[in-house]
Design a protein around this motif. Structure first.
Motif, PDB file in Angstrom:
ATOM      1  N   LEU A 104       1.103  -1.077  -0.126  1.00 19.29           N
ATOM      2  CA  LEU A 104      -0.404  -0.451  -0.439  1.00 19.29           C
ATOM      3  C   LEU A 104       0.980   1.584   0.025  1.00 19.29           C
ATOM      4  O   LEU A 104       0.468   2.382  -0.828  1.00 19.29           O
ATOM      5  CB  LEU A 104      -0.760   0.177   1.731  1.00 19.29           C
ATOM      6  CG  LEU A 104      -2.227  -0.886   1.144  1.00 19.29           C
ATOM      7  CD1 LEU A 104      -3.024  -1.030   2.579  1.00 19.29           C
ATOM      8  CD2 LEU A 104      -2.940  -0.378   0.117  1.00 19.29           C
ATOM      9  N   VAL A 105       2.020   1.109   0.900  1.00 18.07           N
ATOM     10  CA  VAL A 105       2.726   2.166   0.932  1.00 18.07           C
ATOM     11  C   VAL A 105       4.177   1.968   0.245  1.00 18.07           C
ATOM     12  O   VAL A 105       4.733   3.489  -0.563  1.00 18.07           O
ATOM     13  CB  VAL A 105       2.813   2.774   1.988  1.00 18.07           C
ATOM     14  CG1 VAL A 105       3.406   3.846   2.813  1.00 18.07           C
ATOM     15  CG2 VAL A 105       1.314   2.835   2.422  1.00 18.07           C
ATOM     16  N   ILE A 106       5.267   1.067   0.564  1.00 18.58           N
ATOM     17  CA  ILE A 106       6.112   1.288   0.339  1.00 18.58           C
ATOM     18  C   ILE A 106       6.474   1.137  -1.092  1.00 18.58           C
ATOM     19  O   ILE A 106       7.541   1.769  -2.100  1.00 18.58           O
ATOM     20  CB  ILE A 106       7.206   0.684   0.618  1.00 18.58           C
ATOM     21  CG1 ILE A 106       6.837   0.321   2.387  1.00 18.58           C
ATOM     22  CG2 ILE A 106       8.147   0.090   0.868  1.00 18.58           C
ATOM     23  CD1 ILE A 106       7.249   2.223   3.023  1.00 18.58           C
ATOM     24  N   VAL A 107       5.970  -0.025  -1.879  1.00 22.24           N
ATOM     25  CA  VAL A 107       6.056  -0.204  -3.125  1.00 22.24           C
ATOM     26  C   VAL A 107       5.532   0.525  -4.645  1.00 22.24           C
ATOM     27  O   VAL A 107       6.138   1.181  -5.952  1.00 22.24           O
ATOM     28  CB  VAL A 107       5.180  -1.631  -3.367  1.00 22.24           C
ATOM     29  CG1 VAL A 107       5.216  -2.330  -5.111  1.00 22.24           C
ATOM     30  CG2 VAL A 107       5.994  -2.393  -2.092  1.00 22.24           C
ATOM     31  N   PRO A 108       4.710   1.248  -4.039  1.00 24.32           N
ATOM     32  CA  PRO A 108       3.752   2.165  -5.479  1.00 24.32           C
ATOM     33  C   PRO A 108       4.792   2.943  -5.741  1.00 24.32           C
ATOM     34  O   PRO A 108       4.363   3.164  -6.649  1.00 24.32           O
ATOM     35  CB  PRO A 108       3.168   2.742  -4.570  1.00 24.32           C
ATOM     36  CG  PRO A 108       2.340   2.665  -3.427  1.00 24.32           C
ATOM     37  CD  PRO A 108       3.447   1.129  -3.131  1.00 24.32           C
ATOM     38  N   PRO A 109       5.698   3.971  -5.068  1.00 25.32           N
ATOM     39  CA  PRO A 109       6.342   4.793  -5.428  1.00 25.32           C
ATOM     40  C   PRO A 109       7.018   3.929  -7.118  1.00 25.32           C
ATOM     41  O   PRO A 109       8.076   4.896  -7.646  1.00 25.32           O
ATOM     42  CB  PRO A 109       7.147   5.326  -4.824  1.00 25.32           C
ATOM     43  CG  PRO A 109       6.363   5.073  -3.166  1.00 25.32           C
ATOM     44  CD  PRO A 109       5.994   4.011  -3.882  1.00 25.32           C
ATOM     45  N   GLN A 110       8.211   2.714  -6.526  1.00 27.21           N
ATOM     46  CA  GLN A 110       8.679   1.984  -7.774  1.00 27.21           C
ATOM     47  C   GLN A 110       7.186   1.580  -8.610  1.00 27.21           C
ATOM     48  O   GLN A 110       8.452   2.192  -9.936  1.00 27.21           O
ATOM     49  CB  GLN A 110       9.450   0.578  -6.955  1.00 27.21           C
ATOM     50  CG  GLN A 110       9.510   0.618  -5.704  1.00 27.21           C
ATOM     51  CD  GLN A 110       9.506  -0.809  -5.202  1.00 27.21           C
ATOM     52  OE1 GLN A 110      10.326  -2.196  -5.696  1.00 27.21           O
ATOM     53  NE2 GLN A 110       9.886  -0.792  -3.811  1.00 27.21           N
ATOM     54  N   ALA A 111       6.461   1.590  -9.326  1.00 31.55           N
ATOM     55  CA  ALA A 111       5.778   0.898  -9.749  1.00 31.55           C
ATOM     56  C   ALA A 111       5.291   2.276 -10.401  1.00 31.55           C
ATOM     57  O   ALA A 111       5.071   2.280 -11.804  1.00 31.55           O
ATOM     58  CB  ALA A 111       4.302   0.555  -9.955  1.00 31.55           C
ATOM     59  N   TYR A 112       5.238   3.304  -9.964  1.00 31.78           N
ATOM     60  CA  TYR A 112       5.357   4.504 -10.754  1.00 31.78           C
ATOM     61  C   TYR A 112       5.932   4.987 -11.813  1.00 31.78           C
ATOM     62  O   TYR A 112       6.132   5.488 -12.580  1.00 31.78           O
ATOM     63  CB  TYR A 112       4.632   6.004  -9.907  1.00 31.78           C
ATOM     64  CG  TYR A 112       4.637   7.169 -10.045  1.00 31.78           C
ATOM     65  CD1 TYR A 112       3.448   6.975 -11.282  1.00 31.78           C
ATOM     66  CD2 TYR A 112       5.721   8.336  -9.393  1.00 31.78           C
ATOM     67  CE1 TYR A 112       3.153   9.060 -11.534  1.00 31.78           C
ATOM     68  CE2 TYR A 112       5.929   9.470  -9.767  1.00 31.78           C
ATOM     69  CZ  TYR A 112       4.631   9.800 -10.679  1.00 31.78           C
ATOM     70  OH  TYR A 112       4.427  11.445 -11.623  1.00 31.78           O
ATOM     71  N   LEU A 113       7.364   5.107 -10.429  1.00 28.65           N
ATOM     72  CA  LEU A 113       9.060   5.474 -11.321  1.00 28.65           C
ATOM     73  C   LEU A 113       9.018   4.726 -13.027  1.00 28.65           C
ATOM     74  O   LEU A 113       9.920   4.694 -13.485  1.00 28.65           O
ATOM     75  CB  LEU A 113      10.163   5.436 -11.157  1.00 28.65           C
ATOM     76  CG  LEU A 113       9.886   6.788  -9.868  1.00 28.65           C
ATOM     77  CD1 LEU A 113      10.456   6.890  -8.638  1.00 28.65           C
ATOM     78  CD2 LEU A 113       9.116   7.638  -9.777  1.00 28.65           C
ATOM     79  N   GLN A 114       8.628   3.407 -12.561  1.00 30.08           N
ATOM     80  CA  GLN A 114       8.316   2.313 -13.853  1.00 30.08           C
ATOM     81  C   GLN A 114       7.811   3.232 -14.754  1.00 30.08           C
ATOM     82  O   GLN A 114       8.282   3.043 -15.955  1.00 30.08           O
ATOM     83  CB  GLN A 114       8.739   1.013 -13.372  1.00 30.08           C
ATOM     84  CG  GLN A 114       8.697  -0.123 -14.577  1.00 30.08           C
ATOM     85  CD  GLN A 114       8.392  -1.277 -14.447  1.00 30.08           C
ATOM     86  OE1 GLN A 114       7.947  -1.348 -12.833  1.00 30.08           O
ATOM     87  NE2 GLN A 114       7.923  -2.175 -14.981  1.00 30.08           N
ATOM     88  N   ILE A 115       6.643   3.237 -14.624  1.00 32.11           N
ATOM     89  CA  ILE A 115       5.660   3.701 -15.917  1.00 32.11           C
ATOM     90  C   ILE A 115       6.433   5.204 -16.032  1.00 32.11           C
ATOM     91  O   ILE A 115       6.164   5.484 -17.481  1.00 32.11           O
ATOM     92  CB  ILE A 115       4.475   3.780 -15.399  1.00 32.11           C
ATOM     93  CG1 ILE A 115       4.027   4.701 -14.854  1.00 32.11           C
ATOM     94  CG2 ILE A 115       3.781   1.881 -15.543  1.00 32.11           C
ATOM     95  CD1 ILE A 115       2.465   4.946 -14.778  1.00 32.11           C
ATOM     96  N   VAL A 116       6.977   6.465 -15.436  1.00 30.61           N
ATOM     97  CA  VAL A 116       7.038   7.602 -15.855  1.00 30.61           C
ATOM     98  C   VAL A 116       8.745   7.601 -16.700  1.00 30.61           C
ATOM     99  O   VAL A 116       8.489   7.797 -17.720  1.00 30.61           O
ATOM    100  CB  VAL A 116       7.686   8.047 -14.321  1.00 30.61           C
ATOM    101  CG1 VAL A 116       8.311   9.500 -14.849  1.00 30.61           C
ATOM    102  CG2 VAL A 116       6.666   8.844 -13.794  1.00 30.61           C
ATOM    103  N   GLU A 117       9.516   6.774 -16.927  1.00 27.36           N
ATOM    104  CA  GLU A 117      10.934   6.531 -16.945  1.00 27.36           C
ATOM    105  C   GLU A 117      10.241   5.433 -18.674  1.00 27.36           C
ATOM    106  O   GLU A 117      10.900   5.863 -19.338  1.00 27.36           O
ATOM    107  CB  GLU A 117      12.123   5.501 -16.322  1.00 27.36           C
ATOM    108  CG  GLU A 117      12.475   6.142 -15.147  1.00 27.36           C
ATOM    109  CD  GLU A 117      14.008   6.208 -14.572  1.00 27.36           C
ATOM    110  OE1 GLU A 117      14.370   5.178 -15.653  1.00 27.36           O
ATOM    111  OE2 GLU A 117      14.465   6.509 -13.740  1.00 27.36           O
ATOM    112  N   SER A 118       9.336   4.565 -18.285  1.00 28.03           N
ATOM    113  CA  SER A 118       9.555   3.592 -19.415  1.00 28.03           C
ATOM    114  C   SER A 118       8.531   3.544 -20.736  1.00 28.03           C
ATOM    115  O   SER A 118       8.451   4.404 -21.405  1.00 28.03           O
ATOM    116  CB  SER A 118       9.234   2.065 -19.487  1.00 28.03           C
ATOM    117  OG  SER A 118       7.874   1.863 -18.917  1.00 28.03           O
ATOM    118  N   LEU A 119       7.228   4.930 -20.144  1.00 29.36           N
ATOM    119  CA  LEU A 119       6.122   5.474 -20.725  1.00 29.36           C
ATOM    120  C   LEU A 119       6.464   7.012 -21.434  1.00 29.36           C
ATOM    121  O   LEU A 119       5.477   6.855 -21.330  1.00 29.36           O
ATOM    122  CB  LEU A 119       5.174   5.009 -21.054  1.00 29.36           C
ATOM    123  CG  LEU A 119       4.812   3.404 -20.445  1.00 29.36           C
ATOM    124  CD1 LEU A 119       3.222   2.888 -20.131  1.00 29.36           C
ATOM    125  CD2 LEU A 119       5.217   2.513 -22.033  1.00 29.36           C
ATOM    126  N   GLY A 120       7.001   7.827 -19.833  1.00 34.24           N
ATOM    127  CA  GLY A 120       6.570   8.772 -20.124  1.00 34.24           C
ATOM    128  C   GLY A 120       5.400   9.196 -19.238  1.00 34.24           C
ATOM    129  O   GLY A 120       4.872  10.122 -19.842  1.00 34.24           O
TER     130      GLY A 120
END
Length: 397
Positions: A104-120
């Motif tokens: 709920l708290v720790i992992v979501p930033p990882q997924a967010y930054l992944q799509i920021v960098e891979s998909l803009g």
């Protein structure tokens, strides 16, 4: 010669505490390394370090299986002090609460930054969290196609809980199974068979299961990883109290080191493409990889038993701290690495900042969490520190 930790009346295994601490520390460095190699990761650095891949391959086959083995030992000792129901409750509290909080708290930033960098992805984190994170399905396909919500690096917690609950279920039906199977296994693994038999088993998993079930960490259908990690967990659990096995691992440590070196060299030479590809060569490489897994574990356990014989304040501190470190480390790595994109720093300076920043994140998180009672269970810590619990137990009624 009897080492100090073996003569203690308690079942505290100082050597295995240090193995667990160092294995989790390696995991942190390994995940930093994932920024710089050609293998897939949530985000990547602009730098590629080709020399790093053989180093990563040196660690990759055994680092996680070793952690599952040590967890199996710890589970056996816990069972000696509590009932099956108490063990199930304690393990669920210590694993599932951090897992849910982490997802709920720790992992979501990882997924967010992944799509920021891979998909803009153009919107902010809270837009992603509200609109996509709780989709309970695949998002942003075909690239990177993330199933959300996700546990990312916390898959280890899920698998450990599942193996523990499955084991408790078996022991509820067969209470004497742990001791009986432990004695049988210890007798079977006498002398060189301690190195040979598990080696053959891990080679079989690599040959038979890995081609059909590549690693996913998705729990369902991840049969190669389950065979690999559950084997290590059961070995640790069944042999935890078989003192002769641990003495034998110490005695065979040099033989295990030589054999592990030979297996790793064979695997790397094939992987480097020095020989013409053939089915026999693939069979050899898979066998060498599987054998190296167990032999490297045997090396670590044997040398740890000989080397880590004395307790220390550092061991006591890190034994509690390492699990909160594990929970936050990958988010720290990814957030810091993302902030350094476009900085123009060399690979060495960039990696040093990521490592130092992640270490500071881990230490700061633990130092805050251990002082706040309601935060402690969220990071896998006892609600009351051990020192306080011991003081309360010794207070007069």
């Amino acid at each position: 010669m009897t080492t100090p930790q073996q003569s203690q009346s308690s079942e505290r295994r100082i050597d295995l505490d240090w193995v667990r601490i160092l294995a989790f520390a390696l995991l942190i460095f390994y995940h930093v390394g994932m920024l710089y190699v050609s293998w897939g990761f949530h985000i990547k650095s602009a730098h590629r370090l080709t020399w790093l891949e053989p180093v990563m391959l040196f660690l990759n086959p055994w680092r996680l299986s070793l952690l599952f083995l040590v967890s199996g030992v710890a589970t056996r000792f816990m069972l000696g002090k509590s009932s099956l129901a108490s063990l199930a409750g304690a393990r669920s509290t210590r694993l599932l609460i951090p897992l849910i909080f982490g997802m709920l708290v720790i992992v979501p930033p990882q997924a967010y930054l992944q799509i920021v960098e891979s998909l803009g992805y153009p919107a902010g984190f809270f837009d992603f969290y509200a609109r996509h994170y709780f989709a309970f399905g695949a998002q942003f396909c075909p690239k990177p196609c993330i199933v959300l919500p996700t546990w990312n690096h916390l898959w280890f917690v899920v698998y450990l809980w599942v193996y523990t609950m499955a084991l408790i279920g078996v022991l509820a039906l067969w209470p004497a199974g742990a001791d009986w199977l432990g004695r049988k296994l210890a007798r079977a693994l006498t002398g060189p068979w301690l190195l040979i038999a598990p080696c053959l088993l891990y080679a079989a998993w690599r040959l038979v299961l890995f081609p059909a079930f590549p690693s996913t960490h998705a729990l369902f259908g991840d049969w190669y990883n389950h065979a690999d990690h559950a084997t290590a967990f059961l070995i640790g659990f069944l042999l935890a109290k078989q003192e002769g096995i641990w003495r034998e691992l110490e005695r065979l440590r040099w033989a295990a080191l030589l054999a592990a070196g030979a297996c790793f060299a064979g695997f790397i030479l094939v992987r480097a493409g020095l020989f013409a590809p053939s089915p026999m060569l693939k069979w050899f490489a898979a066998s060498a990889y599987g054998c190296y897994q167990w032999l490297a574990i045997a090396v670590v356990l044997g040398f740890a038993r000989r080397t880590f014989t004395a307790d220390s304040p550092a061991r006591r501190y890190l034994t509690d701290a390492i699990f909160p470190y594990y929970i936050v480390h990958q988010t720290g790595i990814i957030v810091i690495a993302h902030q350094l994109h476009g900085s123009g720093l060399s690979a060495g300076i960039e990696a040093s900042i990521v490592i130092a920043g992640t270490a500071l994140t881990c230490v700061a998180t633990y130092e805050i969490v251990r002082r706040v009672a309601w935060l402690r269970p969220l990071f896998g810590l006892r609600a009351v520190p051990r020192s306080v619990a011991r003081m309360e137990q010794h207070q007069p009624a």
